[in-house]
Scaffold this motif. Structure first.
Motif, PDB file in Angstrom:
ATOM      1  N   LEU B 194       0.823  -1.213   0.000  1.00  0.00           N
ATOM      2  CA  LEU B 194       0.000   0.000   0.000  1.00  0.00           C
ATOM      3  C   LEU B 194       0.857   1.264   0.000  1.00  0.00           C
ATOM      4  O   LEU B 194       0.510   2.253  -0.644  1.00  0.00           O
ATOM      5  N   LEU B 195       1.943   1.222   0.748  1.00  0.00           N
ATOM      6  CA  LEU B 195       2.758   2.420   0.933  1.00  0.00           C
ATOM      7  C   LEU B 195       4.224   2.133   0.673  1.00  0.00           C
ATOM      8  O   LEU B 195       4.995   1.907   1.609  1.00  0.00           O
ATOM      9  N   PRO B 196       4.624   2.160  -0.585  1.00  0.00           N
ATOM     10  CA  PRO B 196       6.046   1.975  -0.876  1.00  0.00           C
ATOM     11  C   PRO B 196       6.857   3.070  -0.192  1.00  0.00           C
ATOM     12  O   PRO B 196       6.323   4.142   0.112  1.00  0.00           O
ATOM     13  N   ASP B 197       8.120   2.799   0.046  1.00  0.00           N
ATOM     14  CA  ASP B 197       8.955   3.716   0.829  1.00  0.00           C
ATOM     15  C   ASP B 197      10.243   4.007   0.051  1.00  0.00           C
ATOM     16  O   ASP B 197      11.307   3.511   0.391  1.00  0.00           O
ATOM     17  N   PRO B 198      10.137   4.825  -0.993  1.00  0.00           N
ATOM     18  CA  PRO B 198      11.318   5.078  -1.829  1.00  0.00           C
ATOM     19  C   PRO B 198      12.444   5.715  -1.008  1.00  0.00           C
ATOM     20  O   PRO B 198      12.184   6.581  -0.174  1.00  0.00           O
ATOM     21  N   PRO B 199      13.675   5.289  -1.254  1.00  0.00           N
ATOM     22  CA  PRO B 199      14.826   5.756  -0.458  1.00  0.00           C
ATOM     23  C   PRO B 199      15.302   7.122  -0.915  1.00  0.00           C
ATOM     24  O   PRO B 199      16.348   7.254  -1.554  1.00  0.00           O
ATOM     25  N   VAL B 200      14.530   8.162  -0.573  1.00  0.00           N
ATOM     26  CA  VAL B 200      14.792   9.511  -1.107  1.00  0.00           C
ATOM     27  C   VAL B 200      16.212  10.011  -0.863  1.00  0.00           C
ATOM     28  O   VAL B 200      16.750  10.765  -1.669  1.00  0.00           O
ATOM     29  N   LYS B 201      16.802   9.588   0.260  1.00  0.00           N
ATOM     30  CA  LYS B 201      18.148  10.116   0.551  1.00  0.00           C
ATOM     31  C   LYS B 201      19.215   9.517  -0.341  1.00  0.00           C
ATOM     32  O   LYS B 201      20.354   9.982  -0.361  1.00  0.00           O
ATOM     33  N   LEU B 202      18.838   8.485  -1.090  1.00  0.00           N
ATOM     34  CA  LEU B 202      19.813   7.902  -2.008  1.00  0.00           C
ATOM     35  C   LEU B 202      20.024   8.803  -3.239  1.00  0.00           C
ATOM     36  O   LEU B 202      21.015   8.654  -3.961  1.00  0.00           O
ATOM     37  N   ALA B 203      19.123   9.751  -3.453  1.00  0.00           N
ATOM     38  CA  ALA B 203      19.248  10.627  -4.633  1.00  0.00           C
ATOM     39  C   ALA B 203      20.610  11.314  -4.662  1.00  0.00           C
ATOM     40  O   ALA B 203      21.304  11.332  -5.682  1.00  0.00           O
ATOM     41  N   MET B 204      21.017  11.875  -3.524  1.00  0.00           N
ATOM     42  CA  MET B 204      22.290  12.618  -3.513  1.00  0.00           C
ATOM     43  C   MET B 204      23.482  11.680  -3.676  1.00  0.00           C
ATOM     44  O   MET B 204      24.517  12.062  -4.219  1.00  0.00           O
TER      45      MET B 204
END
Lengths: 328, 328
Positions: B194-204
């Motif tokens: 229901l709620l995927p948790d994309p690893p936003v801090k991996l962007a940098m």
């Protein structure tokens, strides 16, 4: 037809992205959108639903072109020059391949016409009807775009082109009401419904001389009401000054249609603008130079005066806000 | 319920635009999107269809949040930080008001979580199901975003998080196959669907050390195949190195599910990255510093070697590209 999204992207949509380096031939999940020094990005989203914003039997190529043009219209009225767009396309699994090809051919034609490039999108299956959502990006020198809600009491009211043709174009097809119309006029009006012609060159005029602007998509009565409501002002429109096409005048004279059909019918995709009185002649001159017809139809007033339409004798005419309530 | 678009915008959506000056409180037809010096704009579009990408009985708040997160996931994998989004929402006229309010509450929660602002959109009536299309814009220092198609033979293959939980989360609900699972594990897996948790801090981290990257949305097998096809390379994956959650390992051990369910099921919304060998330790160290788990699962090879998955004995395992073909 079982639609193969990847094949569709490669064969039908990637060619539309060929002119945009940041679209990477649609081989990535996201695009790099160009950013220009000292310019603003203006962004709009307009969604067309089969059966609501277009008819199932409309030609697929004009449906694609209209999806672009309603967004071009929005950006034009903001004083922005459209350059990039994104497509979200929901298609029934049974959509014929030929429909998609015609749809894309229309997109290609209007991309060239308006200097647009496809930057990305998503194609999904629709269990219902075709739904086309376009996000379009325009550019303009920083700080020069115009808003809907900045009109001021005393400003003059201008519209571009002629009003009511799109709405009549829908009527001629759907009813026998306008049987008196010549075949050529009927075709011209229907064409205006299928393919609105937003006055893109007015964008540069608006950013120099406009105070507020919006496109007329839901009928002049409704959209003028919106500009007044958001600007906190009123308006007084002289009905005789509203520009009508020859066929529209003929239909009106023959009582094949009424003023409400023309002024509250929607699908104009012309510009409604508030222009300060001291910039009016410069605005008119600049519009003439770029070849866009503009007509002064009245003036904005204090909010307390309301929004009124008046005939040649100065009598107030009661008009409905809309003759056709589509949702959205 | 007859949905009044204007009221919906004013009461439900305008609050989501309150933090964005360029959205003008959604009182205009178009938004001014901020442009940042020496930064790129990265844009993605993802559309979710009721019955295809989410289920009618899914909670409305998680549907809204998922619509944002699948787009956040795309941008994260490009090395971009999402900041702005646009919503095209097609709603059946019978949609209950409470559904829309819950949907918007979910959007508000995740806007705060990811630092997003709503800049505009369009709401239309859908004669069919709910269709949610999101256009999302991210930012990154100019020239630093990563593409899907830049992987090279010899690069190492990394994935973030754990693989297969989202797909299992769909299975636990829909079948009795995984009856052996503990209730807590079942809830955890369903939550991941229901709620995927994309690893936003991996962007940098990706913009410093990644060569190519994409998010895993259609299953590892499929998406690795895409990265290889677009990059013109092959891949060798060590199955034992693929990170699995405790519940996924338990389900696998109990033969409640098979490897295809985990690796080709979709709905991971983790990152798949190609990292040059000489940047691998720096990549791992940087990921650790931002608190994102990454696992090295193999290496990219020459195209001629194909895309292979190998077990502990070095035997090639045959896996379907997808266990679930949703269109789009």
């Amino acid at each position: 037809m079982v639609i193969d999204e990847r094949k569709l992207i490669e064969t039908v949509f990637a060619p539309l992205a060929a002119g945009a380096p940041g679209a990477f031939g649609l081989r990535d999940d996201a695009a790099l959108l160009p950013v220009f020094d000292n310019e603003d990005h203006v962004v709009t989203v307009d969604t067309l639903v089969e059966g609501v914003h277009f008819r199932s039997h409309d030609p697929a190529d004009t449906i694609g072109r209209k999806a672009l043009r309603v967004n071009v219209s929005d950006l034009t009225a903001k004083g922005a020059d459209p350059f990039a767009w994104f497509l979200s396309l929901a298609l029934p699994a049974t959509t014929p391949k030929g429909w998609v090809e015609d749809f894309a051919a229309g997109l290609a034609e209007d991309q060239a016409r308006y200097g647009l490039d496809l930057y990305g999108g998503d194609t999904v299956v629709s269990p219902g009807v075709v739904i086309i959502s376009v996000t379009m990006v325009g550019r303009c020198p920083a700080g020069t775009s115009v808003r809907r809600f900045d009109g001021q009491s005393g400003d003059l009211i201008y519209v571009s082109g002629t009003i009511g043709d799109g709405a009549l174009g829908l009527l001629v097809d759907d009813t026998a009401r306008m049987a008196g119309l010549k075949a050529a006029d009927r075709r011209m009006l229907n064409r205006k419904y299928l393919l609105p012609d937003p006055p893109v060159k007015l964008a540069m005029v608006l950013r120099s001389y406009g105070r507020a602007a919006m496109d007329i998509s839901d009928g002049l009565v409704n959209d003028l009401g919106l500009m007044c409501a958001t600007s906190g002002i009123g308006a007084r429109v002289e009905i005789d000054a509203i520009p009508l096409s020859g066929p529209a005048r003929a239909a009106l004279a023959a009582q094949d249609c009424g003023l409400p059909d023309l002024l509250a019918g929607g699908d104009d995709y012309q510009v409604l603008a508030a222009v300060p009185r001291d910039r009016a002649s410069a605005f008119e001159e600049a519009a003439r130079r770029v070849g866009v017809a503009v007509s002064r139809i009245g003036r904005f007033t204090a909010k307390s005066a309301g929004v009124g339409f008046f005939d040649g004798e100065g009598e107030a005419i009661d008009l409905p806000k809309s003759t056709f309530r589509h949702f959205g």
